[in-house]
Design an enzyme around this catalytic site. Structure first.
Site, PDB file in Angstrom:
ATOM      1  N   ASN A   1      12.333   7.582   0.962  1.00  0.00           N
ATOM      2  CA  ASN A   1      12.837   7.440   2.330  1.00  0.00           C
ATOM      3  C   ASN A   1      13.872   6.325   2.378  1.00  0.00           C
ATOM      4  OD1 ASN A   1      11.115   9.433   3.506  1.00  0.00           O
ATOM      5  ND2 ASN A   1       9.410   7.980   3.330  1.00  0.00           N
TER       6      ASN A   1
ATOM      7  N   GLY B   1      12.182   7.084   8.096  1.00  0.00           N
ATOM      8  CA  GLY B   1      10.878   6.424   8.202  1.00  0.00           C
ATOM      9  C   GLY B   1      10.600   5.406   7.121  1.00  0.00           C
TER      10      GLY B   1
ATOM     11  N   CYS C   1       9.273 -10.007   0.376  1.00  0.00           N
ATOM     12  CA  CYS C   1       9.264  -8.561   0.140  1.00  0.00           C
ATOM     13  C   CYS C   1       7.908  -8.134  -0.415  1.00  0.00           C
ATOM     14  CB  CYS C   1      10.385  -8.180  -0.833  1.00  0.00           C
ATOM     15  SG  CYS C   1      10.282  -6.466  -1.387  1.00  0.00           S
TER      16      CYS C   1
ATOM     17  N   ASP D   1      -0.523   4.446  -3.722  1.00  0.00           N
ATOM     18  CA  ASP D   1      -0.201   4.184  -2.316  1.00  0.00           C
ATOM     19  C   ASP D   1      -1.491   3.838  -1.572  1.00  0.00           C
ATOM     20  OD1 ASP D   1       2.388   5.095  -0.305  1.00  0.00           O
ATOM     21  OD2 ASP D   1       0.418   4.753   0.623  1.00  0.00           O
TER      22      ASP D   1
ATOM     23  N   CYS E   1       8.030  -6.731  -4.015  1.00  0.00           N
ATOM     24  CA  CYS E   1       8.280  -7.797  -4.997  1.00  0.00           C
ATOM     25  C   CYS E   1       6.974  -8.558  -5.254  1.00  0.00           C
ATOM     26  CB  CYS E   1       9.363  -8.755  -4.515  1.00  0.00           C
ATOM     27  SG  CYS E   1      11.048  -8.150  -4.753  1.00  0.00           S
TER      28      CYS E   1
ATOM     29  N   HIS F   1      12.193  -2.141  -0.165  1.00  0.00           N
ATOM     30  CA  HIS F   1      12.345  -2.319  -1.614  1.00  0.00           C
ATOM     31  C   HIS F   1      12.295  -0.888  -2.148  1.00  0.00           C
ATOM     32  CE1 HIS F   1      11.058  -4.578  -5.516  1.00  0.00           C
ATOM     33  NE2 HIS F   1      11.173  -3.288  -5.839  1.00  0.00           N
TER      34      HIS F   1
ATOM     35  N   HIS G   1      14.445  -6.358  -7.464  1.00  0.00           N
ATOM     36  CA  HIS G   1      14.575  -5.910  -6.074  1.00  0.00           C
ATOM     37  C   HIS G   1      15.873  -5.125  -5.805  1.00  0.00           C
ATOM     38  CE1 HIS G   1      13.879  -6.089  -1.691  1.00  0.00           C
ATOM     39  NE2 HIS G   1      15.206  -6.161  -1.636  1.00  0.00           N
TER      40      HIS G   1
ATOM     41  N   HIS H   1      11.738   2.600  -3.437  1.00  0.00           N
ATOM     42  CA  HIS H   1      10.523   3.169  -4.030  1.00  0.00           C
ATOM     43  C   HIS H   1      10.570   4.682  -3.969  1.00  0.00           C
ATOM     44  CE1 HIS H   1       9.742   2.315   0.240  1.00  0.00           C
ATOM     45  NE2 HIS H   1       8.928   3.357   0.252  1.00  0.00           N
TER      46      HIS H   1
ATOM     47  N   HIS I   1       7.986   7.946  -3.954  1.00  0.00           N
ATOM     48  CA  HIS I   1       6.616   8.446  -3.816  1.00  0.00           C
ATOM     49  C   HIS I   1       6.463   9.640  -4.763  1.00  0.00           C
ATOM     50  CE1 HIS I   1       5.910   6.657   0.385  1.00  0.00           C
ATOM     51  NE2 HIS I   1       7.210   6.583   0.272  1.00  0.00           N
TER      52      HIS I   1
HETATM   53  P1  AMP Z   1       8.013   4.248   3.102  1.00  0.00           P
HETATM   54  O1  AMP Z   1       7.424   4.559   4.461  1.00  0.00           O
HETATM   55  O2  AMP Z   1       8.706   5.379   2.438  1.00  0.00           O
HETATM   56  O3  AMP Z   1       8.829   2.968   3.154  1.00  0.00           O
HETATM   57  O4  AMP Z   1       6.762   3.990   2.158  1.00  0.00           O
HETATM   58  C1  AMP Z   1       6.028   2.797   2.131  1.00  0.00           C
HETATM   59  C2  AMP Z   1       4.689   3.154   1.551  1.00  0.00           C
HETATM   60  O5  AMP Z   1       4.070   1.954   1.137  1.00  0.00           O
HETATM   61  C3  AMP Z   1       3.732   3.832   2.534  1.00  0.00           C
HETATM   62  O6  AMP Z   1       3.364   5.118   2.029  1.00  0.00           O
HETATM   63  C4  AMP Z   1       2.544   2.875   2.600  1.00  0.00           C
HETATM   64  O7  AMP Z   1       1.308   3.534   2.692  1.00  0.00           O
HETATM   65  C5  AMP Z   1       2.688   2.103   1.305  1.00  0.00           C
HETATM   66  N1  AMP Z   1       2.118   0.765   1.305  1.00  0.00           N
HETATM   67  C6  AMP Z   1       2.262  -0.195   2.253  1.00  0.00           C
HETATM   68  N2  AMP Z   1       1.618  -1.320   1.874  1.00  0.00           N
HETATM   69  C7  AMP Z   1       1.048  -1.059   0.676  1.00  0.00           C
HETATM   70  C8  AMP Z   1       0.244  -1.814  -0.236  1.00  0.00           C
HETATM   71  N3  AMP Z   1      -0.112  -3.088   0.013  1.00  0.00           N
HETATM   72  N4  AMP Z   1      -0.162  -1.213  -1.384  1.00  0.00           N
HETATM   73  C9  AMP Z   1       0.183   0.072  -1.644  1.00  0.00           C
HETATM   74  N5  AMP Z   1       0.939   0.819  -0.841  1.00  0.00           N
HETATM   75  C10 AMP Z   1       1.367   0.270   0.307  1.00  0.00           C
HETATM   76 ZN    ZN Z   2      11.483  -6.466  -3.255  1.00  0.00          ZN
END
Ligand code: AMP
Ligand code: ZN
Length: 114
Positions: A85, A91, A3, A29, A6, A96, A45, A98, A100
């Site tokens: 989301n 999308g 993950c 992000d 994680c 995991h 997680h 989260h 925004h």
């Molecule tokens: P979601 O599309 O809601 O699942 O959001 C996932 C978010 O994680 C997206 O906005 C990506 O830009 C962000 N993301 C993906 N990989 C990383 C990373 N290594 N560090 C920081 N953000 C990331």
């Molecule tokens: Zn996780």
């Protein structure tokens, strides 16, 4: 478990840390859509909002406390938005839970009609 978030919480993958406490970790992000775009994740997680239960839901309140604190620290007094989301139609790309935190510019309509 393989993950991404994680691994970020564990420090195995680098991130730009913004906030951390016993329950949650927050970082920039990697592809920001606004001047402020920070991700808040539970340290333990949870796959997504659909996996929130009576047993693990307290962490969501803790995360929102952290979001409100960071939003103030970032000077987002004019408004901000939290997005979480869940599943393919929304999308979700990282499975995991989260949140925004987005702000620093007028954010327009909440959801596009497409
Ligand atoms: P979601 O599309 O809601 O699942 O959001 C996932 C978010 O994680 C997206 O906005 C990506 O830009 C962000 N993301 C993906 N990989 C990383 C990373 N290594 N560090 C920081 N953000 C990331
Ligand atoms: Zn996780």
């Amino acid at each position: 478990m393989d993950c991404l978030f994680c691994k970020i919480v564990e420090g195995e993958i680098p991130s730009k840390k913004v906030y951390e406490d016993e329950y949650c970790y927050a970082f920039e992000d990697i592809a920001p859509i606004a001047p402020v775009h920070i991700l808040f994740v539970p340290k333990k997680h949870i796959g997504g909002a659909c996996d929130i239960t009576a047993e693990n839901s307290a962490v969501v309140g803790k995360i929102y406390e952290a979001i409100a604190k960071v939003a103030k620290e970032k000077g987002l007094g004019n408004g901000w938005r939290v997005v979480s989301n869940n599943g393919p139609d929304a999308g979700q790309t990282v499975f995991h839970l989260h949140f925004h935190l987005i702000g620093g510019r007028p954010l327009g309509v909440m959801v596009s009609e497409e």
